[in-house]
Design an enzyme around this catalytic site. Structure first.
Site, mmCIF file in Angstrom:
data_model
loop_
_atom_site.group_PDB
_atom_site.id
_atom_site.type_symbol
_atom_site.label_atom_id
_atom_site.label_comp_id
_atom_site.label_asym_id
_atom_site.label_seq_id
_atom_site.Cartn_x
_atom_site.Cartn_y
_atom_site.Cartn_z
ATOM 1 N N GLU A 1 0.462 -5.537 12.438
ATOM 2 C CA GLU A 1 0.995 -6.862 12.071
ATOM 3 C C GLU A 1 1.518 -7.618 13.072
ATOM 4 O OE1 GLU A 1 3.661 -5.896 8.796
ATOM 5 O OE2 GLU A 1 2.253 -5.505 7.193
ATOM 6 N N LYS B 1 3.813 -3.468 16.442
ATOM 7 C CA LYS B 1 5.011 -3.203 15.306
ATOM 8 C C LYS B 1 4.996 -1.740 15.041
ATOM 9 C CE LYS B 1 6.497 -4.663 10.994
ATOM 10 N NZ LYS B 1 6.161 -5.527 9.890
ATOM 11 N N GLN B 2 4.006 -0.873 14.425
ATOM 12 C CA GLN B 2 3.953 0.274 13.896
ATOM 13 C C GLN B 2 2.716 0.796 14.303
ATOM 14 O OE1 GLN B 2 3.913 0.023 9.748
ATOM 15 N NE2 GLN B 2 3.279 -2.168 10.160
ATOM 16 N N TRP C 1 0.781 -1.300 0.094
ATOM 17 C CA TRP C 1 -0.043 0.082 0.095
ATOM 18 C C TRP C 1 1.111 1.206 0.028
ATOM 19 C CZ3 TRP C 1 -2.494 1.653 5.373
ATOM 20 C CH2 TRP C 1 -1.673 1.564 6.183
#
Length: 794
Positions: A494, A614-615, A355
């Site tokens: 994720e 994770k982010q 993306w």
């Protein structure tokens, strides 16, 4: 106020441990070809990694992982056209940097002219001193051509120098350590020939996709050429040897032009690609002319960038980022069936499309709309595949895959290699259904920016409406709460692919996913209203889209579930607050390298049990959506969120985020632009150097983090300068951090061309003299008008 800056990225010493990262940073491309900045005498050996790739050329190989047959589609490493080396006659080994004493070393990327240059002065084992200058380019003027110029000057010796120039087809995909257990031999049916003195050809075919590939080279030598002969000829490689007598101070120049063709070029067959490559190499101009053409092409390209900063580090980073974006999405992609690869046309992420295009399209929309349209057409051509993907799972509408390549079906590997444990981890990131919402959002933003009503009518409207239909289809109503839920998905985070101990993957009501789904559902009526009535009626008939279904979409958008913690913090997903806490600082002391999910897996634990991300996930909403729109969307969905509650939500999620993705600092910089400018600026600084710092954990050796590069520009123009193109006006709502300093950008949109400038004190918008009409401007709740040639100071 001057806005000046250097154009070069420069390394002044040779570092074998950092060479592969530098080969990525100084790589050259033209939209169709990309060549890593490996030295011509280098081979893939752990220090160096020569790589040449053709955009959109994929090949699928099958392996058996954990007893399962797994197929992976990748961009193949093509035959190495760079292969060129030399030695003094009588020496046993060909030249390499490791066997000489370096006295001077410079490796430079010129982002103005689109060339790289390596300058070396060395002393060999016999005590001879030599100067060497090596230049490379990947032609932006002729996208099938690449070129190399090698100049050698002996300082204090004379004698016979032997040179070898060839094409090495004994290549594989082996640059990504995590992929080392997968099959990497993509090229088969190799054959070579010497078509004429100095003119070589190597042909091959991709193993599964059966696309023919041809690499031809033309080598010319200036100097007292003693002899020339074919020294190596096999199916996998061919090389020509030459020798030349040199005297002290006398310059020898080798020029090598490569032509690279494949079956994607005008549908050429095996014979056609070989003939085309030979003709292009034979007829190509010399290096000097090619370099002049290259500089002209890049000057034309760079005039459109229009990004300047008074502070040199920012100016340099913006120029470097824009250069790499345009190398990947150059004008040559227009009309090609090409997406935007997450890490460039290299082996990182196999050259697949995620993306990241949604992060770089804001840069392209305002400067290179034809390129932006072409990238969106990659998605539109795969709309039928996305419909089929939804149908296979029992949904309606279009479900775009998380990772795509040659077609529009899911390419996410089922297993991920754990570099810490040496084992395999299940990969269910394909459940990131939110990619479709980002694509629809990007298509709508493109139409608003460019006024490309033909794109909307012919392609964009259908795409957006089919994505809306998918969200309405996947949402499930709960009568007890009168809320719609989206279950079994994965968010941008994720790390959380399932609930702790769950057999089935996926989590429920990811806030980012649900809010973006509501965003697409609310776009649907705006899209239909913008279409001419005949096209609107025809599209509704074609899609069997009834007023009742549209009313249902509106109802769902108002009742989609957003989970909250007990203290009012917006949750990342339902149940996130029930996960175990993780002392990240202590864990990092025990596990300083590698990702947390892999470290936990290696010790028999699982990251999904812990409240760590994770982010940026929830924060991505504040970055993706215009200022204030998240609060409006939440209110539309039946949730009133006050500023203090939003501040606590942001602080909570920042404290649980690891930022193990280069997109995470981008999202945080944008999300915090108004909520916490100091922190926003710190994150923005990280976006300016996602690949520019060496280190053990640097992943840049495998490919550039292009999404982060585009995202940095997006943060500057959309959040700090506050630029947004609305349906009937320009909106300027700047939020420049104190440390930003003066910046200026030029851009074009449906209303004309403009220059937007932050002086450090005020914002100025200047309209070009040639603009067709006065433009309405919204700023801080006030309405203004800027006339052609006029300037508005805010």
């Amino acid at each position: 106020m001057p806005y000046a800056g250097q154009s070069d990225i420069l390394f002044t010493h040779y570092d074998p441990s950092d060479e592969r990262r530098r080969e990525t940073l100084l790589a050259l491309g033209n939209g169709l070809l990309l060549v890593r900045a490996a030295a011509p005498w280098a081979q893939a050996d752990g220090t160096h990694y020569p790589g040449t790739y053709r955009a959109g050329l994929y090949d699928c190989l099958t392996d058996v992982i954990k007893g399962e047959e797994v197929s992976n589609e990748s961009v193949p490493n093509l035959p190495n056209w760079l292969s060129t080396t030399f030695r003094v006659a009588g020496e046993a080994r060909w030249f390499s940097l490791e066997q000489v004493t370096l006295l001077d070393y410079r490796h430079t990327l010129d982002t103005v002219c689109g060339t790289s240059c390596r300058e070396i002065r060395f002393r060999d084992a016999a005590g001879r001193h030599t100067r060497l200058r090596e230049q490379q380019l990947v032609s932006m003027a002729d996208p099938r051509l690449v070129a190399l110029r090698l100049q050698i000057i002996p300082e204090d010796w004379s004698g016979l120098l032997e040179l070898r120039s060839g094409i090495d087809g004994d290549v594989s995909n082996s640059n990504v350590p995590a992929d080392q257990h997968y099959h990497g031999q993509h090229l088969v049916e190799k054959r070579s020939e010497a078509a004429a003195p100095g003119l070589l050809l190597l042909q091959a075919c991709t193993r599964q996709s059966a696309v023919p590939v041809a690499v031809a080279t033309r080598t010319r030598l200036t100097g007292k050429v003693h002899r020339s002969s074919i020294a190596q000829a096999s199916t996998a490689a061919i090389a020509e040897e030459m020798s030349c007598v040199l005297a002290p101070g006398e310059s020898l120049v080798l020029e090598k032009v490569g032509a690279i063709f494949c079956g994607l070029d005008d549908g050429l067959d095996s014979d056609g690609v070989g003939a085309a490559a030979l003709a292009a190499a034979r007829d190509a101009p010399d290096f000097t002319a090619m370099a002049e053409n290259q500089a002209t092409a890049w000057v034309f390209l760079r005039t459109g960038i229009g990004l300047e900063a008074a502070k040199e580090p920012l100016h340099r980073s913006l120029g470097f980022h824009a250069f790499h974006l345009l190398q990947t999405a150059a004008p040559h992609v227009v009309g090609q069936d090409l997406g935007f690869p997450a890490r460039g046309w290299q082996e990182a992420y196999r050259g697949q499309i995620f993306w990241e295009d949604t992060q770089i399209l804001p840069f392209l929309d305002l400067r290179y709309p034809a390129i932006a349209r072409s990238l969106l057409m990659y998605r539109c051509r795969r709309l039928d595949d996305a419909r089929e993907g939804a149908r296979r799972l029992g949904y309606r509408g279009a479900m775009f895959p998380w990772r795509s390549a040659s077609d529009g079906f899911e390419k996410t590997p089922r297993h991920q290699f754990n570099s810490i444990s040496g084992g395999w981890m299940r990969d269910d990131t394909h459940l990131q259904r939110h990619v479709g919402a980002a694509i629809a959002h990007a298509a709508w933003r493109y139409v608003l920016c460019t006024g490309d009503e033909d794109f909307l009518a012919e392609h964009g409207a259908e795409l957006i409406l089919e994505v809306a239909r998918f969200w309405a289809s996947i949402a499930r109503h709960d009568a007890a709460t009168d809320r719609y839920h989206i279950r079994g998905v994965v968010g941008p985070d994720e790390y959380h692919l399932r609930y702790p101990g769950a057999v089935r993957p996926g989590i429920d009501d990811n806030t980012y996913t649900n809010v973006m789904a509501a965003r697409v559902l609310t776009l649907a009526p705006m899209v239909l209203d913008r279409l001419p009535w005949p096209r609107r009626a025809a599209l509704c008939r074609q899609m069997a889209l009834t007023p009742e279904e549209q009313a249902q979409w509106d109802a769902i958008s108002r009742r989609l579930m957003v989970p909250f913690h007990d203290d009012g913090v917006i949750a990342q997903f339902s149940g996130f607050d029930r996960l175990k806490p993780l002392d990240i600082a202590t864990f990092r002391m025990a596990h300083p390298h590698g990702r947390i999910d892999q470290a936990l897996d290696a010790q028999g634990d699982a990251v999904e049990a812990y409240a760590v991300s994770k982010q940026a996930d929830m924060l991505m909403l504040l970055h993706m959506l215009p200022h204030g729109e998240l609060e409006k969307l939440l209110a539309h969905m039946g949730y009133i969120v006050n500023p203090e509650q939003l501040q606590r939500t942001v602080a909570y999620h920042l404290s649980h985020c690891q930022h193990d993705s280069s997109l995470s600092p981008v999202a945080c910089a944008g999300a915090l632009a108004r909520l916490n400018p100091e922190k926003s600026w710190r994150f923005f600084q990280e976006t300016l150097r996602p690949d520019l710092e060496s280190g053990e954990d640097s992943a840049a050796a495998e490919g550039a983090h292009l999404g982060a590069m585009g995202g940095a520009i997006d943060v500057l123009q959309r959040h700090y300068l506050g630029l947004r193109v609305q349906a009937e006006a320009l909106a300027i709502d700047p939020a420049p951090p104190e440390q930003l300093g003066p910046v200026r950008m030029t851009f074009g949109c449906r209303f004309g061309r403009f220059t937007l400038e932050w002086t450090g004190r005020v914002t100025r918008l200047h309209a070009a003299d040639a603009n067709p009409a006065p433009t309405r401007v919204l700023c801080g709740g006030e309405r203004h008008v800027v006339t052609p040639g006029g300037t508005l100071e805010m």
